[in-house]
Design a protein around this motif. Structure first.
Motif, short mmCIF file in Angstrom:
data_model
loop_
_atom_site.label_atom_id
_atom_site.label_comp_id
_atom_site.label_asym_id
_atom_site.label_seq_id
_atom_site.Cartn_x
_atom_site.Cartn_y
_atom_site.Cartn_z
N VAL A 184 -9.93 -40.07 -6.95
CA VAL A 184 -9.94 -38.96 -5.98
C VAL A 184 -9.42 -39.41 -4.61
O VAL A 184 -9.80 -40.47 -4.10
CB VAL A 184 -11.38 -38.40 -5.81
N VAL A 185 -8.55 -38.60 -4.03
CA VAL A 185 -8.19 -38.73 -2.63
C VAL A 185 -8.98 -37.64 -1.91
O VAL A 185 -8.87 -36.46 -2.25
CB VAL A 185 -6.67 -38.55 -2.39
N ARG A 186 -9.79 -38.06 -0.94
CA ARG A 186 -10.67 -37.13 -0.22
C ARG A 186 -10.11 -36.88 1.18
O ARG A 186 -9.88 -37.83 1.93
CB ARG A 186 -12.08 -37.72 -0.13
N ILE A 187 -9.91 -35.61 1.51
CA ILE A 187 -9.41 -35.22 2.83
C ILE A 187 -10.57 -34.52 3.55
O ILE A 187 -10.95 -33.40 3.19
CB ILE A 187 -8.20 -34.27 2.71
N ALA A 188 -11.13 -35.19 4.55
CA ALA A 188 -12.24 -34.64 5.33
C ALA A 188 -11.70 -34.22 6.70
O ALA A 188 -11.22 -35.07 7.45
CB ALA A 188 -13.35 -35.65 5.48
N VAL A 189 -11.77 -32.93 6.99
CA VAL A 189 -11.24 -32.44 8.26
C VAL A 189 -12.37 -31.92 9.15
O VAL A 189 -13.39 -31.44 8.67
CB VAL A 189 -10.20 -31.31 8.06
N VAL A 190 -12.13 -32.04 10.44
CA VAL A 190 -12.95 -31.37 11.45
C VAL A 190 -11.99 -30.41 12.15
O VAL A 190 -10.99 -30.85 12.72
CB VAL A 190 -13.57 -32.37 12.45
N GLU A 191 -12.28 -29.13 12.02
CA GLU A 191 -11.40 -28.14 12.62
C GLU A 191 -11.79 -27.86 14.06
O GLU A 191 -12.93 -28.08 14.47
CB GLU A 191 -11.45 -26.84 11.80
N ARG A 192 -10.83 -27.39 14.83
CA ARG A 192 -11.06 -27.06 16.24
C ARG A 192 -11.95 -25.81 16.34
O ARG A 192 -11.95 -24.97 15.44
CB ARG A 192 -9.74 -26.79 16.95
N THR A 193 -12.66 -25.71 17.46
CA THR A 193 -13.50 -24.56 17.75
C THR A 193 -13.00 -23.90 19.02
O THR A 193 -12.85 -24.57 20.05
CB THR A 193 -14.97 -25.00 17.93
N ALA A 194 -12.75 -22.62 18.97
CA ALA A 194 -12.25 -21.90 20.14
C ALA A 194 -13.35 -21.68 21.16
O ALA A 194 -14.47 -21.32 20.81
CB ALA A 194 -11.67 -20.56 19.72
N VAL A 195 -13.02 -21.93 22.44
CA VAL A 195 -13.93 -21.64 23.54
C VAL A 195 -13.48 -20.41 24.31
O VAL A 195 -14.23 -19.82 25.08
CB VAL A 195 -14.09 -22.85 24.51
N ALA A 196 -12.22 -20.02 24.12
CA ALA A 196 -11.66 -18.85 24.80
C ALA A 196 -10.48 -18.33 23.98
O ALA A 196 -9.98 -19.01 23.09
CB ALA A 196 -11.19 -19.22 26.21
N ALA A 197 -10.06 -17.13 24.32
CA ALA A 197 -8.87 -16.54 23.71
C ALA A 197 -7.81 -16.38 24.79
O ALA A 197 -8.13 -16.12 25.95
CB ALA A 197 -9.21 -15.19 23.09
N VAL A 198 -6.56 -16.58 24.41
CA VAL A 198 -5.45 -16.47 25.36
C VAL A 198 -4.31 -15.74 24.68
O VAL A 198 -4.03 -15.97 23.50
CB VAL A 198 -5.01 -17.86 25.87
N GLU A 199 -3.66 -14.82 25.42
CA GLU A 199 -2.51 -14.13 24.86
C GLU A 199 -1.25 -14.86 25.29
O GLU A 199 -0.98 -15.02 26.48
CB GLU A 199 -2.45 -12.67 25.32
#
Length: 191
Positions: free
Chosen positions: A57-72
């Protein structure tokens, strides 16, 4: 096999595709660094760790970004994380999330500064912010949901500024506040 963990924004299939781990090769010969770099290049990924799990097995462990604000940006509503990275799309701004409104001269450094400001705000204060106006890295203004404005200045001393503005908003009813120098905050009742 390729196992993916830690993801919710990105699908397992998308991460497997980007990692491009050759299925069927000997596990010992799989280039983990290449897969790590490819997955780490995705804007949604804050960090990644690609490892071997014997026997197959090749294991890919990710930590995704968390949004603190929205921008257009360019007509698209995007998420902005605490490091100022733009990384996801929204159809509407999530409930309680402030918007960042960059001015014409606001570049990536200014967005990073705005993200630092929003990240420093305590939860009870961030929910009262309607949007953050960013003219330059040194000209950041909070516009509260009740239309009161807080001149923040730069992101320097944001934690202290957040404490000061929280107390100032509660103690003094005024339309304009200035915490750009947190040791000497001011307010005014006229524009």
């Amino acid at each position: 096999r390729v196992e993916v963990v830690g993801n919710s924004l990105l699908s397992d299939a998308r991460l497997r595709e980007v990692a491009d781990v050759p299925v069927g090769d000997q596990l010992a010969l799989v280039d983990l660094g290449r897969a790590d770099a490819r997955v780490g290049s995705l804007a949604e990924v804050e960090s990644v760790d690609v490892t071997r799990t014997w026997p197959d097995v090749v294991r890919i462990a990710v930590v995704e970004r968390t949004a603190v604000a929205a921008v257009e940006l360019a007509g698209r509503l995007r998420g902005l994380d605490a490091d100022g990275v733009v990384f996801r799309d929204y159809k509407v701004v999530p409930e309680g999330m402030p918007r960042v409104r960059p001015g014409a001269n606001a570049g990536t450094d200014a967005l990073r500064e705005a993200a630092t400001v929003v990240s420093a705000l305590p939860d009870d204060l961030v929910t009262r912010v309607d949007h953050v106006e960013v003219a330059t890295v040194d000209q950041i203004t909070l516009v509260m949901r009740d239309q009161r404005e807080v001149l923040w200045g730069s992101a320097e001393e944001s934690e202290l500024k957040a404490q000061v503005v929280d107390k100032l908003l509660a103690a003094q009813q005024a339309p304009y506040y200035d915490v750009s120098v947190p040791g000497n905050p001011t307010y005014r009742t006229t524009p």
